[in-house]
Write a protein that holds these residues in place. Structure first.
Motif, PDB file in Angstrom:
ATOM      1  N   GLU A 139      -9.103  34.920 -55.390  1.00  0.00           N
ATOM      2  CA  GLU A 139     -10.126  36.057 -55.559  1.00  0.00           C
ATOM      3  C   GLU A 139     -10.127  36.266 -56.996  1.00  0.00           C
ATOM      4  O   GLU A 139     -10.926  36.875 -57.523  1.00  0.00           O
ATOM      5  CB  GLU A 139      -9.319  36.975 -54.707  1.00  0.00           C
ATOM      6  CG  GLU A 139      -9.717  36.918 -53.070  1.00  0.00           C
ATOM      7  CD  GLU A 139      -8.998  37.977 -52.320  1.00  0.00           C
ATOM      8  OE1 GLU A 139      -9.167  37.789 -51.111  1.00  0.00           O
ATOM      9  OE2 GLU A 139      -8.023  38.634 -52.935  1.00  0.00           O
ATOM     10  N   HIS A 140      -8.838  36.113 -57.809  1.00  0.00           N
ATOM     11  CA  HIS A 140      -8.963  36.364 -59.226  1.00  0.00           C
ATOM     12  C   HIS A 140      -9.802  35.438 -60.049  1.00  0.00           C
ATOM     13  O   HIS A 140     -10.365  35.814 -60.711  1.00  0.00           O
ATOM     14  CB  HIS A 140      -7.604  36.528 -59.703  1.00  0.00           C
ATOM     15  CG  HIS A 140      -6.878  37.546 -59.384  1.00  0.00           C
ATOM     16  ND1 HIS A 140      -6.361  38.198 -58.133  1.00  0.00           N
ATOM     17  CD2 HIS A 140      -6.436  38.972 -60.251  1.00  0.00           C
ATOM     18  CE1 HIS A 140      -5.940  39.285 -58.466  1.00  0.00           C
ATOM     19  NE2 HIS A 140      -6.131  39.820 -59.399  1.00  0.00           N
ATOM     20  N   VAL A 141      -9.714  34.101 -59.577  1.00  0.00           N
ATOM     21  CA  VAL A 141     -10.469  33.041 -60.246  1.00  0.00           C
ATOM     22  C   VAL A 141     -11.979  33.096 -60.010  1.00  0.00           C
ATOM     23  O   VAL A 141     -12.811  32.992 -60.918  1.00  0.00           O
ATOM     24  CB  VAL A 141      -9.845  31.762 -59.921  1.00  0.00           C
ATOM     25  CG1 VAL A 141     -10.758  30.546 -60.443  1.00  0.00           C
ATOM     26  CG2 VAL A 141      -8.464  31.324 -60.444  1.00  0.00           C
ATOM     27  N   GLU A 142     -12.153  33.357 -58.823  1.00  0.00           N
ATOM     28  CA  GLU A 142     -13.538  33.552 -58.303  1.00  0.00           C
ATOM     29  C   GLU A 142     -13.785  34.855 -57.721  1.00  0.00           C
ATOM     30  O   GLU A 142     -13.552  34.940 -56.160  1.00  0.00           O
ATOM     31  CB  GLU A 142     -14.140  32.481 -57.435  1.00  0.00           C
ATOM     32  CG  GLU A 142     -15.708  32.639 -57.047  1.00  0.00           C
ATOM     33  CD  GLU A 142     -16.567  32.905 -58.113  1.00  0.00           C
ATOM     34  OE1 GLU A 142     -16.908  33.885 -58.213  1.00  0.00           O
ATOM     35  OE2 GLU A 142     -16.609  32.111 -59.224  1.00  0.00           O
ATOM     36  N   PRO A 143     -14.247  36.063 -58.137  1.00  0.00           N
ATOM     37  CA  PRO A 143     -14.235  37.318 -57.561  1.00  0.00           C
ATOM     38  C   PRO A 143     -15.074  37.355 -56.419  1.00  0.00           C
ATOM     39  O   PRO A 143     -15.049  38.202 -55.434  1.00  0.00           O
ATOM     40  CB  PRO A 143     -14.623  38.267 -58.644  1.00  0.00           C
ATOM     41  CG  PRO A 143     -14.562  37.612 -59.706  1.00  0.00           C
ATOM     42  CD  PRO A 143     -14.281  36.171 -59.572  1.00  0.00           C
ATOM     43  N   SER A 144     -16.226  36.321 -56.428  1.00  0.00           N
ATOM     44  CA  SER A 144     -17.118  36.305 -54.937  1.00  0.00           C
ATOM     45  C   SER A 144     -16.171  36.172 -53.769  1.00  0.00           C
ATOM     46  O   SER A 144     -16.697  36.352 -52.634  1.00  0.00           O
ATOM     47  CB  SER A 144     -18.237  35.238 -55.464  1.00  0.00           C
ATOM     48  OG  SER A 144     -18.917  35.694 -56.633  1.00  0.00           O
ATOM     49  N   PHE A 145     -14.921  35.474 -53.861  1.00  0.00           N
ATOM     50  CA  PHE A 145     -14.133  35.347 -52.854  1.00  0.00           C
ATOM     51  C   PHE A 145     -13.571  36.422 -52.263  1.00  0.00           C
ATOM     52  O   PHE A 145     -13.251  36.578 -51.095  1.00  0.00           O
ATOM     53  CB  PHE A 145     -12.944  34.294 -53.189  1.00  0.00           C
ATOM     54  CG  PHE A 145     -13.184  32.971 -53.128  1.00  0.00           C
ATOM     55  CD1 PHE A 145     -13.841  32.078 -51.787  1.00  0.00           C
ATOM     56  CD2 PHE A 145     -12.932  31.836 -54.061  1.00  0.00           C
ATOM     57  CE1 PHE A 145     -13.987  30.933 -51.636  1.00  0.00           C
ATOM     58  CE2 PHE A 145     -13.281  30.574 -53.861  1.00  0.00           C
ATOM     59  CZ  PHE A 145     -13.717  30.196 -52.742  1.00  0.00           C
ATOM     60  N   LYS A 146     -13.722  37.745 -52.975  1.00  0.00           N
ATOM     61  CA  LYS A 146     -13.203  38.752 -52.393  1.00  0.00           C
ATOM     62  C   LYS A 146     -13.976  39.119 -50.971  1.00  0.00           C
ATOM     63  O   LYS A 146     -15.069  39.195 -51.001  1.00  0.00           O
ATOM     64  CB  LYS A 146     -13.197  40.026 -53.130  1.00  0.00           C
ATOM     65  CG  LYS A 146     -12.191  39.856 -54.509  1.00  0.00           C
ATOM     66  CD  LYS A 146     -12.294  41.129 -55.549  1.00  0.00           C
ATOM     67  CE  LYS A 146     -11.534  40.808 -56.658  1.00  0.00           C
ATOM     68  NZ  LYS A 146     -11.390  41.659 -57.624  1.00  0.00           N
ATOM     69  N   GLY A 147     -12.984  39.345 -49.962  1.00  0.00           N
ATOM     70  CA  GLY A 147     -13.419  40.027 -48.695  1.00  0.00           C
ATOM     71  C   GLY A 147     -13.784  38.595 -47.711  1.00  0.00           C
ATOM     72  O   GLY A 147     -14.003  38.683 -46.624  1.00  0.00           O
TER      73      GLY A 147
END
Length: 352
Positions: A139-147
């Motif tokens: 989630e930090h590497v790719e914020p789009s993974f959040k959720g």
């Protein structure tokens, strides 16, 4: 989020995990978000055995090192090149993970996430710390993974498909509760080795890694060997000797003593060397510290038998010409496209 972004996130994860190897834990300067996660992973690796006494530091590091090597750009591109994977999907996939060896559920997690789905994961109590840490890193590497990643201990709800791994007993439970949804339900399987007596000492030493890695708890651990009549077991015992210190681990030693007592009281004929017992048996699943063996008369007949009983076999290792077999020493380092139970997880996900 595009497929390329998801691929790059897992490649970065592989680079992060490359800091944790069986040779040692060494912090690198060029790893994104290392200040946030390196110490957390290091601490969790050192404490893993407190939560699950089978998760020794060496075995945890072996799992992480293996995944670090696997998550390379070349491997990921080769794995996904023949699939048509969408950039986005609104599917939520429930993933029920096993916990017999470190990170055993990560491949399902990877498949679901890289195909653009949401992950609703139910972790085994035996391995419930590493994958959530990995999810936070992604989630930090790719914020789009959040959720995208949800971990729960409650009853699973609001999902579109299920991937569940367990024993033969839990598989019946999974069938009952999840049978109405698209699903992959995995049962118990074991791995086997086929020998002809002409193997070198070095090859048999490699086979010993397939037997003893993770104390034999993985479905890709060799739990049974097929040998020709008059096979010289002394060659095998000499080759496995490099793992002699395994019996110094208390839980393994306790299993060795218990199973040996059961065999002796049952008047079974066993061969043993102080840390491994060999027992002639037609079953595939041998207890800890035991290795079953079965004689074969000719290789063609054995190949037919293995094909007919393929639903019991996870992996075959051999130096002989056997279809889909791997070389000795390779059972615990599968490729991304070596799917559990030979069920193509990515194909299942993209055809929902």
């Amino acid at each position: 989020m595009s497929l390329d972004k998801r691929k790059q996130a897992f490649i970065t994860l592989g680079h992060f995990l490359s800091q944790f190897t069986t040779s040692g834990i060494v912090k690198k300067e060029d790893v994104p978000f290392n200040d946030l996660f390196f110490d957390a992973f290091s601490m969790q690796i050192k404490r893993a055995e407190e939560y699950n006494s089978w998760f020794t530091q060496n075995n945890v590091l072996f799992a992480m090192e293996s995944w670090a090597k696997t998550l390379s750009p070349k491997n990921i591109d080769q794995w996904l090149q023949d699939y048509s994977i969408p950039d986005h999907t609104d599917k939520t996939i429930a993933v029920i993970m096993a916990g017999n060896i470190p990170l055993v559920g990560f491949h399902d997690f990877l498949c679901v996430a890289i195909c653009g789905n949401k992950v609703l994961a139910k972790l085994s109590s035996n391995d419930k710390y590493f994958i959530p840490l990995i999810a936070k890193y992604l989630e930090h590497v790719e914020p789009s993974f959040k959720g995208t990643f949800t971990f729960t201990e409650e009853k699973l709800q609001n999902y579109d498909a299920v991937i569940a791994t367990g024993s033969n007993n839990t598989a019946r439970y999974f069938d009952y509760y999840f049978g109405k949804h698209p699903h992959i339900i995995r049962k118990s399987r074991n791995s086997v080795a086929v020998l002809d007596g002409n193997e070198t000492h070095e090859q048999l030493e490699a086979l010993s890694d397939d037997i003893f890695r993770y104390y034999g708890l993985g479905c890709r651990n060799v739990s049974k060997i097929f040998v020709p009549k008059n096979y010289d077991f002394d060659k095998l015992f000499k080759a496995v000797y490099k793992h002699r210190d395994i019996v110094k681990y208390t839980k393994y030693a306790n299993n060795y003593d218990y199973n040996k007592a059961v065999y002796l009281m049952s008047l079974f004929d066993i061969k043993e060397n102080g840390f491994l017992m060999l027992k002639e048996d037609q079953s595939y699943a041998s207890p800890i510290a035991s290795l079953f063996y079965e004689y074969y008369h000719d290789l063609d007949s054995l190949k037919t038998k293995l094909k007919e009983e393929s639903d019991k076999i996870q992996c075959i290792t051999s130096e002989l010409n056997i279809k889909d077999s791997v070389k000795f020493g390779q059972t615990q380092v599968p490729k991304l496209w070596n799917y559990a139970d030979n069920v193509d997880t990515v194909k299942f996900l993209i055809t929902l």
